[in-house]
Motif scaffolding. Structure first.
Motif, PDB file in Angstrom:
ATOM      1  N   GLN A 197      13.083   1.321  -5.395  1.00  0.00           N
ATOM      2  CA  GLN A 197      13.304   0.187  -4.685  1.00  0.00           C
ATOM      3  C   GLN A 197      12.412   0.367  -3.094  1.00  0.00           C
ATOM      4  OE1 GLN A 197      14.983  -2.579  -5.334  1.00  0.00           O
ATOM      5  NE2 GLN A 197      15.288  -3.541  -3.435  1.00  0.00           N
ATOM      6  N   LEU A 198      12.530   1.668  -2.788  1.00  0.00           N
ATOM      7  CA  LEU A 198      11.878   1.869  -1.454  1.00  0.00           C
ATOM      8  C   LEU A 198      10.266   1.506  -1.463  1.00  0.00           C
ATOM      9  CD1 LEU A 198      11.639   2.979   1.597  1.00  0.00           C
ATOM     10  CD2 LEU A 198      11.694   5.250   0.555  1.00  0.00           C
ATOM     11  N   ILE A 199       9.720   1.983  -2.677  1.00  0.00           N
ATOM     12  CA  ILE A 199       8.295   1.622  -2.750  1.00  0.00           C
ATOM     13  C   ILE A 199       8.019   0.140  -2.769  1.00  0.00           C
ATOM     14  CG2 ILE A 199       6.463   1.838  -4.366  1.00  0.00           C
ATOM     15  CD1 ILE A 199       7.426   4.718  -4.953  1.00  0.00           C
ATOM     16  N   GLU A 200       8.917  -0.515  -3.632  1.00  0.00           N
ATOM     17  CA  GLU A 200       8.773  -1.897  -3.810  1.00  0.00           C
ATOM     18  C   GLU A 200       8.540  -2.577  -2.349  1.00  0.00           C
ATOM     19  OE1 GLU A 200      11.330  -3.811  -6.590  1.00  0.00           O
ATOM     20  OE2 GLU A 200      10.784  -2.546  -8.354  1.00  0.00           O
ATOM     21  N   LEU A 201       9.732  -2.258  -1.697  1.00  0.00           N
ATOM     22  CA  LEU A 201       9.874  -2.859  -0.359  1.00  0.00           C
ATOM     23  C   LEU A 201       8.715  -2.642   0.594  1.00  0.00           C
ATOM     24  CD1 LEU A 201      13.898  -2.034   0.353  1.00  0.00           C
ATOM     25  CD2 LEU A 201      12.716  -4.272   0.084  1.00  0.00           C
ATOM     26  N   ILE A 202       8.343  -1.283   0.726  1.00  0.00           N
ATOM     27  CA  ILE A 202       7.162  -0.893   1.487  1.00  0.00           C
ATOM     28  C   ILE A 202       5.808  -1.783   0.862  1.00  0.00           C
ATOM     29  CG2 ILE A 202       5.471   0.996   1.791  1.00  0.00           C
ATOM     30  CD1 ILE A 202       7.537   2.923   1.691  1.00  0.00           C
ATOM     31  N   GLN A 203       5.583  -2.119  -0.253  1.00  0.00           N
ATOM     32  CA  GLN A 203       4.564  -2.863  -0.743  1.00  0.00           C
ATOM     33  C   GLN A 203       4.699  -4.293  -0.237  1.00  0.00           C
ATOM     34  OE1 GLN A 203       3.332  -2.148  -4.740  1.00  0.00           O
ATOM     35  NE2 GLN A 203       1.871  -0.730  -3.945  1.00  0.00           N
ATOM     36  N   ASP A 204       6.039  -4.686  -0.164  1.00  0.00           N
ATOM     37  CA  ASP A 204       6.211  -6.030   0.201  1.00  0.00           C
ATOM     38  C   ASP A 204       6.302  -6.329   1.433  1.00  0.00           C
ATOM     39  OD1 ASP A 204       7.525  -8.762  -0.694  1.00  0.00           O
ATOM     40  OD2 ASP A 204       8.900  -8.028   0.949  1.00  0.00           O
ATOM     41  N   ARG A 205       6.481  -5.288   2.760  1.00  0.00           N
ATOM     42  CA  ARG A 205       6.591  -5.547   3.884  1.00  0.00           C
ATOM     43  C   ARG A 205       5.293  -4.950   4.510  1.00  0.00           C
ATOM     44  NH1 ARG A 205      12.180  -5.507   4.938  1.00  0.00           N
ATOM     45  NH2 ARG A 205      12.913  -6.486   3.060  1.00  0.00           N
ATOM     46  N   VAL A 206       4.394  -4.283   4.013  1.00  0.00           N
ATOM     47  CA  VAL A 206       2.960  -3.700   4.541  1.00  0.00           C
ATOM     48  C   VAL A 206       1.898  -3.920   3.606  1.00  0.00           C
ATOM     49  CG1 VAL A 206       1.925  -1.633   5.431  1.00  0.00           C
ATOM     50  CG2 VAL A 206       4.524  -1.847   5.567  1.00  0.00           C
ATOM     51  N   LYS A 207       0.938  -4.627   4.114  1.00  0.00           N
ATOM     52  CA  LYS A 207      -0.207  -4.911   3.483  1.00  0.00           C
ATOM     53  C   LYS A 207      -1.021  -3.591   3.568  1.00  0.00           C
ATOM     54  CE  LYS A 207      -4.376  -7.735   3.112  1.00  0.00           C
ATOM     55  NZ  LYS A 207      -5.048  -9.052   3.937  1.00  0.00           N
ATOM     56  N   TYR A 208      -1.706  -2.983   2.454  1.00  0.00           N
ATOM     57  CA  TYR A 208      -2.588  -1.788   2.518  1.00  0.00           C
ATOM     58  C   TYR A 208      -3.938  -2.109   2.887  1.00  0.00           C
ATOM     59  CZ  TYR A 208      -5.659   1.858   0.761  1.00  0.00           C
ATOM     60  OH  TYR A 208      -6.682   2.664   0.507  1.00  0.00           O
ATOM     61  N   THR A 209      -4.528  -1.153   3.563  1.00  0.00           N
ATOM     62  CA  THR A 209      -5.817  -1.659   4.163  1.00  0.00           C
ATOM     63  C   THR A 209      -6.322  -0.323   4.211  1.00  0.00           C
ATOM     64  OG1 THR A 209      -7.273  -2.584   5.701  1.00  0.00           O
ATOM     65  CG2 THR A 209      -5.231  -1.509   6.542  1.00  0.00           C
ATOM     66  N   GLN A 210      -7.619   0.040   4.279  1.00  0.00           N
ATOM     67  CA  GLN A 210      -8.379   1.238   4.743  1.00  0.00           C
ATOM     68  C   GLN A 210      -8.596   1.488   6.118  1.00  0.00           C
ATOM     69  OE1 GLN A 210     -12.292   1.455   2.380  1.00  0.00           O
ATOM     70  NE2 GLN A 210     -11.148   2.294   0.637  1.00  0.00           N
ATOM     71  N   ARG A 211      -8.392   2.630   6.524  1.00  0.00           N
ATOM     72  CA  ARG A 211      -8.606   3.044   7.947  1.00  0.00           C
ATOM     73  C   ARG A 211      -9.029   4.493   7.811  1.00  0.00           C
ATOM     74  NH1 ARG A 211      -5.242   4.762  11.995  1.00  0.00           N
ATOM     75  NH2 ARG A 211      -3.584   4.891  10.614  1.00  0.00           N
ATOM     76  N   HIS A 212     -10.530   4.511   8.334  1.00  0.00           N
ATOM     77  CA  HIS A 212     -10.880   5.873   8.174  1.00  0.00           C
ATOM     78  C   HIS A 212     -10.572   6.824   9.163  1.00  0.00           C
ATOM     79  CE1 HIS A 212     -12.869   4.898   4.316  1.00  0.00           C
ATOM     80  NE2 HIS A 212     -13.688   3.704   5.036  1.00  0.00           N
ATOM     81  N   ALA A 213     -10.443   6.247  10.508  1.00  0.00           N
ATOM     82  CA  ALA A 213     -10.218   6.972  11.639  1.00  0.00           C
ATOM     83  C   ALA A 213      -8.889   7.054  12.316  1.00  0.00           C
ATOM     84  CB  ALA A 213     -11.195   6.575  12.851  1.00  0.00           C
ATOM     85  N   GLY A 214      -8.691   8.154  13.136  1.00  0.00           N
ATOM     86  CA  GLY A 214      -7.201   8.171  13.417  1.00  0.00           C
ATOM     87  C   GLY A 214      -6.000   8.675  13.018  1.00  0.00           C
ATOM     88  N   PRO A 215      -4.996   9.161  13.375  1.00  0.00           N
ATOM     89  CA  PRO A 215      -3.846   9.891  12.889  1.00  0.00           C
ATOM     90  C   PRO A 215      -3.213   8.744  12.179  1.00  0.00           C
ATOM     91  CG  PRO A 215      -3.565   9.512  15.119  1.00  0.00           C
ATOM     92  CD  PRO A 215      -4.712   9.204  14.918  1.00  0.00           C
ATOM     93  N   ALA A 216      -2.218   9.391  11.314  1.00  0.00           N
ATOM     94  CA  ALA A 216      -1.125   8.747  10.486  1.00  0.00           C
ATOM     95  C   ALA A 216      -0.194   7.934  11.530  1.00  0.00           C
ATOM     96  CB  ALA A 216      -0.433   9.434   9.533  1.00  0.00           C
ATOM     97  N   TRP A 217      -0.064   6.701  11.594  1.00  0.00           N
ATOM     98  CA  TRP A 217       0.786   5.880  12.303  1.00  0.00           C
ATOM     99  C   TRP A 217       2.433   6.041  12.102  1.00  0.00           C
ATOM    100  CZ3 TRP A 217      -1.170   0.288  11.891  1.00  0.00           C
ATOM    101  CH2 TRP A 217      -2.241   0.309  12.495  1.00  0.00           C
TER     102      TRP A 217
END
Length: 298
Positions: free
Chosen positions: A149-169
């Motif tokens: 359920q957590l994975i489903e909610l994360i995928q629903d709430r956050v759009k995946y995108t590539q970001r090569h630079a910078g630390p994890a938010w």
């Protein structure tokens, strides 16, 4: 599954510089569901000192020291790895799947560091707590249902995108922005698992996709400690449990400690550096020969 992975990184500087100590996480894990068959690392310029160490996570880390000046720093890691599927989680629990929240006092003391929050007072971010509670309510407080359920909610709430630079938010920023890279989604899942008493940590490595992407890059996911099953990988970017097509390089409660290469240099004011990399994979499935896939990025 067996794979030969060649990971090259080249740093170019626009003026001669002096290299400080560098820390490398380029040696794949050699235990658990992953076996390291062979590994070698070449470095130019040649370091004056190599120090191997075993990190708190159990990963093998390399520290390098350098002398003299250079305008380039090159690494090439050659690794042959064999992976296998982990046992199904249902079979690990034998009908005794632990309900959530998991009591902190029943955990091995060695795992407590993988439960800490990221705020200065050690607490978890309110938005992550809200998301966790939503996943908990939708799973009847059962561990495997909660993770799905957590994975489903994360995928629903956050759009995946590539970001090569910078630390994890941090989790709060990812939920606020509603967009994130694989490492941002991994940190969000780590945080939510910790809220319900499940130790969790950040993982850096390779995901060997089939078919191969136009360009390979490092990937990030989460490992969650499940009482009765041990450390198991989950990839919120892909929306599933980790399988034998994932190769672990490094794990840590602090994502910055899993960086493939970290270090420092000194030189003239305003000296800039440029990084180029390539990852090539020669996959060897059982009883099948696969052509070499060479993918370049700059």
């Amino acid at each position: 599954m067996r794979a030969h992975i060649v990971h090259r990184l080249t740093y170019c500087y626009d003026a001669p510089i002096t290299l400080g100590e560098h820390r490398l996480c380029l040696k794949p894990r050699g235990h658990g569901f992953q076996r390291l068959l062979d590994h070698s690392l070449s470095v130019l310029p040649e370091p004056c000192q190599r120090r191997e160490l075993l990190a708190a996570s159990g990963d093998e880390i390399l520290r390098l020291g350098f002398l003299g000046s250079t305008d380039q720093l090159c690494f090439e890691a050659n690794s042959r790895v064999e992976t296998r599927p982990a046992p199904p989680l249902d079979s690990c629990f034998n009908g005794m799947e632990p309900p959530l929240p998991y009591p902190r006092g029943q955990l091995n003391q060695d795992l407590l560091g993988a439960l800490e929050g990221w705020l200065p007072n050690g607490q978890h971010e309110p938005s992550a707590i809200d998301l966790t509670q939503e996943a908990l309510m939708g799973s009847n407080q059962q561990t495997l249902a909660f993770l799905n359920q957590l994975i489903e909610l994360i995928q629903d709430r956050v759009k995946y995108t590539q970001r090569h630079a910078g630390p994890a938010w941090p989790a709060g920023r990812t939920l606020r922005e509603r967009i994130g890279s694989c490492r941002d989604l991994a940190m969000l899942m780590v945080t939510c698992c910790r809220v319900v008493g499940l130790p969790a940590r950040f993982v850096s490595g390779y995901q060997l996709l089939d078919p191969a992407p136009e360009q390979y890059d490092l990937h990030a996911w989460a490992e969650v400690y499940l009482p009765g099953a041990g450390w198991r990988g989950f990839d919120p970017s892909a929306g599933s449990e980790v399988n034998e097509r994932y190769v672990v390089l490094a794990t840590s409660s602090k994502p910055e400690l899993t960086a493939a290469v970290s270090g420092s240099f000194s030189g003239p004011a305003n000296t800039s550096s440029d990084l180029s990399w390539s990852i090539s994979v020669d996959e060897e499935p059982a009883n099948t020969s696969a052509p070499k896939q060479t993918l370049q990025a700059a």
